[in-house]
Write an enzyme that holds these catalytic residues in place. Structure first.
Site, PDB file in Angstrom:
ATOM      1  N   LYS A 211       0.828  -1.210   0.000  1.00 37.11           N
ATOM      2  CA  LYS A 211       0.000   0.000   0.000  1.00 37.11           C
ATOM      3  C   LYS A 211       0.866   1.266   0.000  1.00 37.11           C
ATOM      4  O   LYS A 211       0.630   2.208  -0.760  1.00 37.11           O
ATOM      5  CB  LYS A 211      -0.924  -0.021   1.222  1.00 37.11           C
ATOM      6  CG  LYS A 211      -1.631   1.268   1.505  1.00 37.11           C
ATOM      7  CD  LYS A 211      -2.545   1.668   0.362  1.00 37.11           C
ATOM      8  CE  LYS A 211      -2.793   3.150   0.376  1.00 37.11           C
ATOM      9  NZ  LYS A 211      -4.143   3.530   0.486  1.00 37.11           N
ATOM     10  N   CYS A 265      -3.024  10.921   1.802  1.00 37.33           N
ATOM     11  CA  CYS A 265      -2.385   9.657   1.434  1.00 37.33           C
ATOM     12  C   CYS A 265      -1.014   9.857   0.802  1.00 37.33           C
ATOM     13  O   CYS A 265       0.004   9.511   1.379  1.00 37.33           O
ATOM     14  CB  CYS A 265      -3.299   8.914   0.469  1.00 37.33           C
ATOM     15  SG  CYS A 265      -4.972   8.811   1.095  1.00 37.33           S
TER      16      CYS A 265
HETATM   17  N1  SAJ Z   1      -1.650  15.144  -8.566  1.00 38.64           N
HETATM   18  C1  SAJ Z   1      -0.864  15.914  -9.392  1.00 38.64           C
HETATM   19  N2  SAJ Z   1      -0.633  15.468 -10.665  1.00 38.64           N
HETATM   20  C2  SAJ Z   1      -1.158  14.310 -11.125  1.00 38.64           C
HETATM   21  C3  SAJ Z   1      -1.960  13.527 -10.274  1.00 38.64           C
HETATM   22  C4  SAJ Z   1      -2.188  13.965  -8.988  1.00 38.64           C
HETATM   23  O1  SAJ Z   1      -0.370  16.977  -9.009  1.00 38.64           O
HETATM   24  O2  SAJ Z   1      -0.920  13.991 -12.295  1.00 38.64           O
HETATM   25  C5  SAJ Z   1      -1.905  15.598  -7.192  1.00 38.64           C
HETATM   26  C6  SAJ Z   1      -3.391  15.881  -6.909  1.00 38.64           C
HETATM   27  O3  SAJ Z   1      -3.732  17.173  -7.318  1.00 38.64           O
HETATM   28  C7  SAJ Z   1      -3.445  15.697  -5.417  1.00 38.64           C
HETATM   29  C8  SAJ Z   1      -2.416  14.607  -5.152  1.00 38.64           C
HETATM   30  O4  SAJ Z   1      -1.593  14.553  -6.298  1.00 38.64           O
HETATM   31  O5  SAJ Z   1      -3.059  16.868  -4.725  1.00 38.64           O
HETATM   32  C9  SAJ Z   1      -2.983  13.240  -4.880  1.00 38.64           C
HETATM   33  O6  SAJ Z   1      -4.097  12.961  -5.727  1.00 38.64           O
HETATM   34  P1  SAJ Z   1      -4.334  11.546  -6.439  1.00 38.64           P
HETATM   35  O7  SAJ Z   1      -5.551  11.672  -7.241  1.00 38.64           O
HETATM   36  O8  SAJ Z   1      -3.121  11.114  -7.128  1.00 38.64           O
HETATM   37  O9  SAJ Z   1      -4.489  10.526  -5.246  1.00 38.64           O
HETATM   38  P2  SAJ Z   1      -5.360  10.493  -3.886  1.00 38.64           P
HETATM   39  O10 SAJ Z   1      -4.494  10.975  -2.774  1.00 38.64           O
HETATM   40  O11 SAJ Z   1      -6.679  11.106  -4.050  1.00 38.64           O
HETATM   41  O12 SAJ Z   1      -5.574   8.905  -3.755  1.00 38.64           O
HETATM   42  C10 SAJ Z   1      -4.447   8.058  -3.687  1.00 38.64           C
HETATM   43  C11 SAJ Z   1      -4.655   6.891  -4.676  1.00 38.64           C
HETATM   44  N3  SAJ Z   1      -3.415   6.165  -4.842  1.00 38.64           N
HETATM   45  C12 SAJ Z   1      -2.924   5.884  -6.066  1.00 38.64           C
HETATM   46  O13 SAJ Z   1      -3.443   6.246  -7.094  1.00 38.64           O
HETATM   47  C13 SAJ Z   1      -1.674   5.051  -6.095  1.00 38.64           C
HETATM   48  C14 SAJ Z   1      -5.763   5.987  -4.164  1.00 38.64           C
HETATM   49  O14 SAJ Z   1      -5.897   4.851  -4.983  1.00 38.64           O
HETATM   50  C15 SAJ Z   1      -5.485   5.575  -2.716  1.00 38.64           C
HETATM   51  O15 SAJ Z   1      -6.503   4.734  -2.192  1.00 38.64           O
HETATM   52  C16 SAJ Z   1      -5.435   6.820  -1.885  1.00 38.64           C
HETATM   53  O16 SAJ Z   1      -4.323   7.595  -2.353  1.00 38.64           O
HETATM   54  C17 SAJ Z   1      -5.254   6.430  -0.432  1.00 38.64           C
HETATM   55  O17 SAJ Z   1      -6.251   6.489   0.328  1.00 38.64           O
HETATM   56  O18 SAJ Z   1      -4.165   5.988  -0.046  1.00 38.64           O
END
Ligand code: SAJ
Length: 416
Positions: A211, A265
């Site tokens: 995870k 996360c």
């Molecule tokens: N972000 C960027 N650029 C991107 C993608 C995301 O800057 O290309 C930023 C987003 O704006 C945000 C952060 O990253 O601030 C995180 O967003 P996210 O959509 O990547 O992820 P989370 O935190 O909403 O959810 C993640 C997910 N993990 C993965 O995709 C590996 C989700 O599946 C997990 O269940 C979750 O963390 C968790 O609860 O751990």
């Protein structure tokens, strides 16, 4: 079967509701009286698509109710926060409190599952806290796959994406990490009730690290995109166009730069790996530092935009669009947008206007006196500088004509 879900937040509540929708008796437990009352009225205290209908139906049919007191159950699912404290050390105090709340009602034959994202060893730690308080019960021993125990313990980390939680709870493969194989097999029975995808069995330590690694993988990839945005800025190249072109290579898939990484996360979990193996986790630590420093770069851009207006700071109104940590949700945890808006408010400007369609009031602790939460149109009318921080649908669909004559800092590249 009766299942108790401890912690009715972004993960616990959807899990409780999905299980209840499969006609399992579920009792949700939370320390927040307001959340408990709302759920018992069939309402929800968070923004998550499809969840509202699911919870209402689960409560109306009598399969889901919420309480502040843990009661007897066959299985306990712990979905409480695991933040970090001090120098990015994992804070397991919520897990400890949950374990302490469960032990008085724990009985032979029960199963305890840790869902919270946790550092390696946390499941066994949780088990040791329970064992200490209940010496009358036997607990499994890691790796002793032939042994029998009164209580079954497993780690089944959640991996759902906020904004798609209900669907992903059902559709995503699930890792089931038992303290022993027998524990994992029992836990899999429970998950099979609502998970359509594969439930993959392993041990709890491997599940814990998988995870953390999933989120670190994403963090490192976002850090790469964020670093590219700094490089492109220096070289006066449009980073979004460049990434789009590079991604036309069949084996390249670069993520999107932004104002930093937020949420509970991805901005947190990689530190749990760094904390347990500081000398080895060099790349993971660097990615965290790159992403955490991105808000400073954005603030520098805003300072430059202010200069270009030619106005005195004390006459300026700046609009910050979006406060959530990502689009179309109300979650402000670890949000870089919120941090940036707060810093902008302290720049000595006349007024800061915030536009966040997913919240109704300025967040608690946002300590900038000359701030107003507004609708998009009013904010844009007033603003001299517009800072786009979150790519909410509302901002993607707006008429860009209204931005003419204003200084714009677009941290998400949506207004190209
Ligand atoms: N972000 C960027 N650029 C991107 C993608 C995301 O800057 O290309 C930023 C987003 O704006 C945000 C952060 O990253 O601030 C995180 O967003 P996210 O959509 O990547 O992820 P989370 O935190 O909403 O959810 C993640 C997910 N993990 C993965 O995709 C590996 C989700 O599946 C997990 O269940 C979750 O963390 C968790 O609860 O751990």
């Amino acid at each position: 079967m009766k299942v108790s879900v401890i912690g009715l937040g972004y993960i616990g509540l959807p899990t409780a509701a999905v299980l209840a929708s499969r006609k399992v008796e579920v009792v949700g437990v939370d320390v927040n009286q307001n959340a408990v009352d709302m759920i018992n009225r069939g309402e929800i205290h968070i923004v998550e698509p499809e969840l509202s209908i699911l919870v209402r139906a689960a409560v109306q049919t009598g399969y889901l109710r919420a309480t502040m007191q843990v009661e007897k159950a066959d299985a306990f699912m712990v979905a409480v926060p695991t933040p970090f404290k001090g120098e990015h050390e994992p804070d397991l105090s919520y897990i400890k409190s949950a374990a302490e709340a469960i032990v008085p009602v724990l009985e032979k034959g029960n199963m305890v599952i840790l869902e919270s994202t946790s550092p390696v060893g946390a499941t066994e730690k949780m088990m040791s806290w329970m064992k200490e308080l209940r010496p009358d019960l036997s607990f499994p021993v890691f790796g002793d796959n032939g042994g029998e125990a009164d209580i079954s313990v497993a780690h089944c980390p959640e991996r759902v994406l906020p904004g798609h939680v209900v669907c992903e709870l059902i559709e995503n493969d699930r890792i089931i990490g038992g303290v022993t194989t027998a524990c994992a097999q029992l836990a899999r029975e429970l998950y099979k009730i609502f998970v359509k995808a594969d439930c993959l069995i392993t041990d709890c330590r491997t599940a814990e690290l998988s995870k953390l690694v999933e989120n670190s993988f994403r963090d490192v990839n976002i850090a790469f995109a964020n670093e590219l945005s700094l490089i492109c800025d220096k070289l006066k190249i449009d980073v979004w166009e460049m990434i789009k072109l590079a991604n036309r290579h069949p084996r390249v898939n670069i993520l999107q730069p932004g104002p930093g990484v937020g949420g509970h996360c991805i901005a947190v979990d990689p530190w749990f790996i760094v904390d347990s193996t500081p000398n080895e986790a060099k790349l993971i630590r660097t990615a965290r530092l790159v992403n955490d420093s991105k808000p400073n770069f954005v603030l520098e851009k805003i300072r430059k935009a202010i200069e270009v207006t030619g106005k005195e700071k004390a006459e300026l109104t700046i609009a910050c669009l979006g406060l959530a940590f990502k689009p179309d949700i109300d979650d402000l945890r670890e949000s870089p947008a919120l941090k940036i808006a707060q810093q902008v408010g302290l720049m000595g400007i006349n007024k800061l206007v915030l536009v966040e369609p997913n919240i109704d009031e300025i967040p608690h602790g946002f300590d900038v006196p000359t701030t107003e939460l507004m609708d998009l149109e009013s904010a844009l009318l007033e603003a001299d500088v517009v800072v786009l921080l979150v790519e909410h649908m509302l901002f993607k669909e707006m008429d860009l004509g209204i931005l003419s004559g204003k200084q714009v800092v677009d941290t998400r590249g949506i207004w190209g």
